[in-house]
Every structure is written in structure tokens, then in C-alpha cells.
Design a protein around this motif. Structure first.
Motif, PDB file in Angstrom:
ATOM      1  N   ASN A  45       0.820  -1.210   0.000  1.00  7.79           N
ATOM      2  CA  ASN A  45       0.000   0.000   0.000  1.00  7.79           C
ATOM      3  C   ASN A  45       0.854   1.259   0.000  1.00  7.79           C
ATOM      4  OD1 ASN A  45      -2.505  -1.244  -0.086  1.00  7.79           O
ATOM      5  ND2 ASN A  45      -2.663  -1.430   2.132  1.00  7.79           N
ATOM      6  N   VAL A  46       1.945   1.215   0.775  1.00  3.62           N
ATOM      7  CA  VAL A  46       2.869   2.356   0.800  1.00  3.62           C
ATOM      8  C   VAL A  46       3.478   2.563  -0.581  1.00  3.62           C
ATOM      9  CG1 VAL A  46       5.080   3.187   1.705  1.00  3.62           C
ATOM     10  CG2 VAL A  46       3.391   2.198   3.259  1.00  3.62           C
ATOM     11  N   LYS A  47       3.879   1.441  -1.201  1.00  4.90           N
ATOM     12  CA  LYS A  47       4.495   1.515  -2.528  1.00  4.90           C
ATOM     13  C   LYS A  47       3.496   2.025  -3.572  1.00  4.90           C
ATOM     14  CE  LYS A  47       7.488  -1.587  -3.369  1.00  4.90           C
ATOM     15  NZ  LYS A  47       8.195  -2.861  -3.665  1.00  4.90           N
ATOM     16  N   LEU A  48       2.249   1.539  -3.477  1.00  5.10           N
ATOM     17  CA  LEU A  48       1.227   1.994  -4.421  1.00  5.10           C
ATOM     18  C   LEU A  48       0.920   3.472  -4.222  1.00  5.10           C
ATOM     19  CD1 LEU A  48      -1.252  -1.023  -4.341  1.00  5.10           C
ATOM     20  CD2 LEU A  48       0.248  -0.360  -6.222  1.00  5.10           C
ATOM     21  N   LYS A  49       0.907   3.900  -2.967  1.00 11.46           N
ATOM     22  CA  LYS A  49       0.656   5.316  -2.684  1.00 11.46           C
ATOM     23  C   LYS A  49       1.779   6.178  -3.245  1.00 11.46           C
ATOM     24  CE  LYS A  49      -0.648   8.435   1.057  1.00 11.46           C
ATOM     25  NZ  LYS A  49      -0.899   8.571   2.519  1.00 11.46           N
ATOM     26  N   GLU A  50       3.016   5.669  -3.082  1.00  9.37           N
ATOM     27  CA  GLU A  50       4.161   6.396  -3.636  1.00  9.37           C
ATOM     28  C   GLU A  50       4.069   6.460  -5.156  1.00  9.37           C
ATOM     29  OE1 GLU A  50       7.571   4.376  -2.184  1.00  9.37           O
ATOM     30  OE2 GLU A  50       7.512   5.316  -0.201  1.00  9.37           O
ATOM     31  N   MET A  51       3.712   5.316  -5.758  1.00  6.32           N
ATOM     32  CA  MET A  51       3.609   5.270  -7.215  1.00  6.32           C
ATOM     33  C   MET A  51       2.534   6.227  -7.724  1.00  6.32           C
ATOM     34  SD  MET A  51       4.007   1.163  -7.884  1.00  6.32           S
ATOM     35  CE  MET A  51       3.588   1.314  -9.619  1.00  6.32           C
ATOM     36  N   ALA A  52       1.446   6.358  -6.944  1.00  8.35           N
ATOM     37  CA  ALA A  52       0.357   7.238  -7.344  1.00  8.35           C
ATOM     38  C   ALA A  52       0.720   8.702  -7.211  1.00  8.35           C
ATOM     39  CB  ALA A  52      -0.885   6.939  -6.518  1.00  8.35           C
ATOM     40  N   SER A  53       1.746   8.998  -6.414  1.00  9.32           N
ATOM     41  CA  SER A  53       2.113  10.397  -6.172  1.00  9.32           C
ATOM     42  C   SER A  53       3.425  10.801  -6.850  1.00  9.32           C
ATOM     43  CB  SER A  53       2.232  10.650  -4.661  1.00  9.32           C
ATOM     44  OG  SER A  53       3.272   9.877  -4.100  1.00  9.32           O
ATOM     45  N   ILE A  54       4.104   9.850  -7.485  1.00 11.95           N
ATOM     46  CA  ILE A  54       5.410  10.124  -8.079  1.00 11.95           C
ATOM     47  C   ILE A  54       5.338  10.070  -9.601  1.00 11.95           C
ATOM     48  CG2 ILE A  54       7.789   9.297  -8.270  1.00 11.95           C
ATOM     49  CD1 ILE A  54       7.168  10.551  -5.588  1.00 11.95           C
ATOM     50  N   ASP A  55       5.951  11.044 -10.241  1.00  9.84           N
ATOM     51  CA  ASP A  55       6.079  11.023 -11.694  1.00  9.84           C
ATOM     52  C   ASP A  55       7.079   9.929 -12.073  1.00  9.84           C
ATOM     53  OD1 ASP A  55       6.008  12.015 -14.450  1.00  9.84           O
ATOM     54  OD2 ASP A  55       8.062  12.659 -14.019  1.00  9.84           O
ATOM     55  N   PRO A  56       6.685   8.934 -12.852  1.00 12.27           N
ATOM     56  CA  PRO A  56       7.567   7.794 -13.110  1.00 12.27           C
ATOM     57  C   PRO A  56       8.846   8.144 -13.865  1.00 12.27           C
ATOM     58  CG  PRO A  56       5.610   7.709 -14.519  1.00 12.27           C
ATOM     59  CD  PRO A  56       5.381   8.782 -13.515  1.00 12.27           C
ATOM     60  N   LEU A  57       8.828   9.217 -14.642  1.00 16.44           N
ATOM     61  CA  LEU A  57      10.015   9.573 -15.414  1.00 16.44           C
ATOM     62  C   LEU A  57      11.052  10.286 -14.559  1.00 16.44           C
ATOM     63  CD1 LEU A  57      11.525   9.730 -18.118  1.00 16.44           C
ATOM     64  CD2 LEU A  57      10.338  11.907 -18.539  1.00 16.44           C
ATOM     65  N   THR A  58      10.650  11.362 -13.903  1.00 13.25           N
ATOM     66  CA  THR A  58      11.612  12.200 -13.163  1.00 13.25           C
ATOM     67  C   THR A  58      11.753  11.810 -11.702  1.00 13.25           C
ATOM     68  OG1 THR A  58       9.904  13.806 -12.564  1.00 13.25           O
ATOM     69  CG2 THR A  58      11.057  14.142 -14.662  1.00 13.25           C
ATOM     70  N   GLN A  59      10.827  10.982 -11.208  1.00  2.25           N
ATOM     71  CA  GLN A  59      10.787  10.595  -9.791  1.00  2.25           C
ATOM     72  C   GLN A  59      10.492  11.775  -8.872  1.00  2.25           C
ATOM     73  OE1 GLN A  59      10.939   7.220  -8.746  1.00  2.25           O
ATOM     74  NE2 GLN A  59      10.599   7.185 -10.961  1.00  2.25           N
ATOM     75  N   LEU A  60      10.018  12.866  -9.455  1.00  2.00           N
ATOM     76  CA  LEU A  60       9.537  13.979  -8.644  1.00  2.00           C
ATOM     77  C   LEU A  60       8.061  13.736  -8.303  1.00  2.00           C
ATOM     78  CD1 LEU A  60      10.960  17.086 -10.574  1.00  2.00           C
ATOM     79  CD2 LEU A  60      11.916  15.997  -8.532  1.00  2.00           C
ATOM     80  N   MET A  61       7.544  14.527  -7.397  1.00  2.00           N
ATOM     81  CA  MET A  61       6.122  14.501  -7.108  1.00  2.00           C
ATOM     82  C   MET A  61       5.337  14.846  -8.379  1.00  2.00           C
ATOM     83  SD  MET A  61       4.518  16.689  -3.947  1.00  2.00           S
ATOM     84  CE  MET A  61       5.987  16.358  -3.000  1.00  2.00           C
ATOM     85  N   ASN A  62       4.167  14.234  -8.552  1.00  2.00           N
ATOM     86  CA  ASN A  62       3.348  14.620  -9.685  1.00  2.00           C
ATOM     87  C   ASN A  62       2.413  15.768  -9.307  1.00  2.00           C
ATOM     88  OD1 ASN A  62       1.139  13.469  -8.321  1.00  2.00           O
ATOM     89  ND2 ASN A  62       1.349  11.516  -9.397  1.00  2.00           N
TER      90      ASN A  62
END
Length: 365
Positions: free
Chosen positions: A176-193
């Protein structure tokens, strides 16, 4: 026979009470279960131990003062009775270890001198996790009964189920933590979306609005001529520019500033506790860092639109319309966007403020 049935019924009832007390926590349940075992077997020492490689570690135990063992104590696995228990297919029950062919010559007997011993392996996911064992320095006054074996097996079964359940809960929590991070992180730059940025900025803005004589800024950054860059060099190189510029931004911000990829080639930054001069320093560093990337033949540039804010105390009945965080954010983004358009119109590769003076945000005096 009736007595053994009553004893078995009592063990099952007590075990049910213990296993249903989830609200009291696993440590409480294990202490109660080991205490039940000590009473059932009339022994002095009860231990739940985990085996990892060559190490035997006590996780839960109840011991008398003459045997000062405690959770966390670790021993060489081969030097414990449990090395034999883990090799068995079930319960190991020995009334007088000194007379036993199995454990009489074992190093643990010479070291600890425990005469009576009953134990069972604990398996989790088909792998031996450890053992549940009960023992005493005195020989057992009678032969272990079938009810003793059954009781130990019942205890071990619950521990195995509970360990699996706890392991699955931990895995689910981590997922769940990982999914939450994935939902909030831009996959290309690894910055917040953008979504995560707006959510976090709402909390920052609410705190900022309640501060007195504080300054902050919202920066909207756009890499100049990015479409032409993609058309000339391809999207892979374009992605590389975005990734490297994200690193430049991160390297030039403080730990408490907030940055996100806002979309496409746009980035957004929330700078806290900074005046106009500080904002300009950050902008100069970002533009210089992009210029120094040297990923393509031509010079890489960016334009930046800035909404500089400052709180000012006013009377409660004079609060401005920008009270709610969502309203403030919409207004800040709009003004930074207007300033960005102005920077582009003035020739790109520059930054522009939306106002000559800070945008004042009213707060209670």
C-alpha cells in the motif's frame, strides 16, 4: 479418560480465549500462550525462538530467575536442543534428557543441564521458522501424555497461522505504501506529480496563510522550445533532458521546498521563507544548471513565471477572498502562468514576476 477429556477441553477453551484477544496485541497473546503451556506441562521455561541460518534467537519467553533468558538473546543454533527439534517431523518430548540417546550427549545438555524438554518446530510457508519449546532442569515426573502432544500442536498451529497473517499484513502494508508512492510520483523524473503537489501544497498554504510577515513563492518553469527538441533529437533524448533537469532542480532547493513535474516539460516549485532576492538566486541557479547539462548541441534554456507572496495581518472582518487553500493555489498558479507567458513573450530564457511587489495574502492580526 474423562479427566483427560476435561483437560483437553480446558486447553482448547483457554487457547480460544487467547487467540481471540487480538486487541491486546501479539506480545500479550504469546505471553499468555506460553503461560498456558507452562501450566499445562508443569514446566519452568517456555520459549518461542526463531531460527535464521546458524542463529537461534529468543523472540518470546517466560523464565525463572535462575535462567535469566530474555527476548533478543541469541545462540549458535547447533548448540541448542532446537537443532534436533527442527530436524524432527513433529513433537520431541523427552522426560529425562540425561537418559536420552537423542539429547543425552548434546552440547546444550552439558551447558544448560535441562532434563525435561518438549518442543515442536514452527513452519511458515513450508519453511522452518523456529520452535516452541518448554523445559526444566528437573526430570519430568511422568511420561508426556497424548494430550500434551495435542496441546503443543494446537499452540504451534495458531502461532504458524498468526505469523503468516502478520507477514501478509506487513506485505500488504508495504504494498500500500508503494502503491501510494507510485500514485504520487512522476515515473520519469521521480519527482512529485501534479496531484500530489496540489495536495501537499494545500497543507503548506494553509499554514502559510496563518503566519505573520512571511514570504513564499510559486515558480512555474517551462523548458523552452521543448517540442522542437523532441522533433530534432527524439523523445528519448527529450526524456533525458527532463530527468537531468529534475536533478538540477532538486540539487538547488532546500529540503523543505516542494517541487513537482507539473506536466509535459513544466515543473512547479513552492519556495518557503524567501524574499525576492532569494527567489532570483534560485532562478539563476536553475537556468544555469540547465544550460550546463550539455545534452544537445544547442543551448538549453527555460522560462520561469513567479508568483511572490507575502502575508500581512488584517482585522478579521477585512480578510481577503483568498482564504481557502484551494482558492489561493488556483490564484497563485494563474498568476505564475501569466508571468511565464510574459517571460516567453519577452524572448524566453528568463524569469518574470507577476507583480512588481509581492502579492499580499491577508491573515488575522
Amino acid at each position: 479418560m474423562h479427566t483427560e477429556y476435561s483437560e483437553s477441553e480446558n486447553v482448547i477453551r483457554r487457547l480460544h480465549e487467547i487467540t481471540q484477544s487480538y486487541d491486546k496485541g501479539f506480545d500479550f497473546q504469546m505471553h499468555a500462550l506460553i503461560q498456558l503451556g507452562l501450566e499445562r506441562f508443569n514446566l519452568d521455561i517456555g520459549i518461542l525462538a526463531q531460527v535464521e541460518g546458524d542463529t537461534y534467537t529468543i523472540r518470546h519467553c517466560i523464565c525463572p530467575e535462575y535462567m535469566p533468558l530474555m527476548p533478543g538473546n541469541a545462540f549458535e543454533f547447533g548448540m541448542t536442543y532446537c537443532a534436533v527439534t527442527c530436524e524432527s517431523n513433529g513433537v520431541v518430548a523427552i522426560e529425562h534428557v540425561g537418559n536420552s540417546d537423542i539429547l543425552g550427549s548434546h552440547p546444550a545438555y552439558r551447558h544448560f543441564g535441562l532434563e525435561s524438554y518438549i518442543a515442536i518446530p514452527i513452519h511458515v510457508g513450508g519453511v522452518t521458522w523456529g520452535t516452541l519449546n518448554f523445559s526444566s532442569p528437573a526430570p519430568y515426573p511422568r511420561a508426556f501424555k497424548a494430550i500434551d502432544i495435542d496441546s503443543l500442536q494446537l499452540m504451534a498451529s495458531w502461532i504458524e497461522v498468526e505469523l503468516v497473517r502478520r507477514m501478509q499484513e506487513n506485505q500488504l502494508r508495504e504494498l500500500n505504501v508503494k502503491l501510494k508512492e507510485m500514485a504520487s510520483i512522476d515515473p520519469l523524473t521521480q519527482l512529485m506529480n501534479r496531484h500530489a503537489f496540489i495536495d501537499k501544497l494545500s497543507r503548506y498554504v494553509d499554514h502559510f496563510r496563518r503566519s505573520k510577515q512571511q514570504e513564499a513563492a510559486l515558480l512555474l518553469i517551462d523548458i523552452d522550445s521543448f517540442k522542437g527538441l523532441n522533433d530534432t533529437y527524439g523523445h528519448l533524448l527529450g526524456d533525458k533532458v527532463l530527468v537531468e533537469f529534475a536533478k538540477v532542480i532538486t540539487a538547488n532547493l532546500r529540503s523543505y521546498d516542494v517541487v513537482a513535474r507539473y506536466g509535459g516539460e513544466e515543473f512547479v516549485i513552492w519556495l518557503v521563507d524567501t524574499d525576492r532576492a532569494g527567489i532570483e538566486v534560485v532562478c539563476d541557479r536553475l537556468m544555469s544548471g540547465l544550460d550546463n547539462l550539455a545534452l544537445v548541441d544547442e543551448k538549453l534554456t527555460a522560462s520561469i513565471g513567479i508568483c511572490h507572496l507575502q502575508t500581512r495581518p488584517v482585522a478579521e472582518n477585512a480578510l481577503s477572498q483568498f482564504v481557502k487553500p484551494a482558492q489561493m493555489i488556483d490564484a497563485m498558479v494563474a498568476r505564475a502562468g501569466q508571468a511565464l507567458c510574459q517571460a516567453k513573450a519577452n524572448g524566453r530564457a528568463r524569469y518574470a514576476f507577476c507583480n512588481a511587489e509581492p502579492v499580499y495574502i491577508d491573515t488575522l492580526s
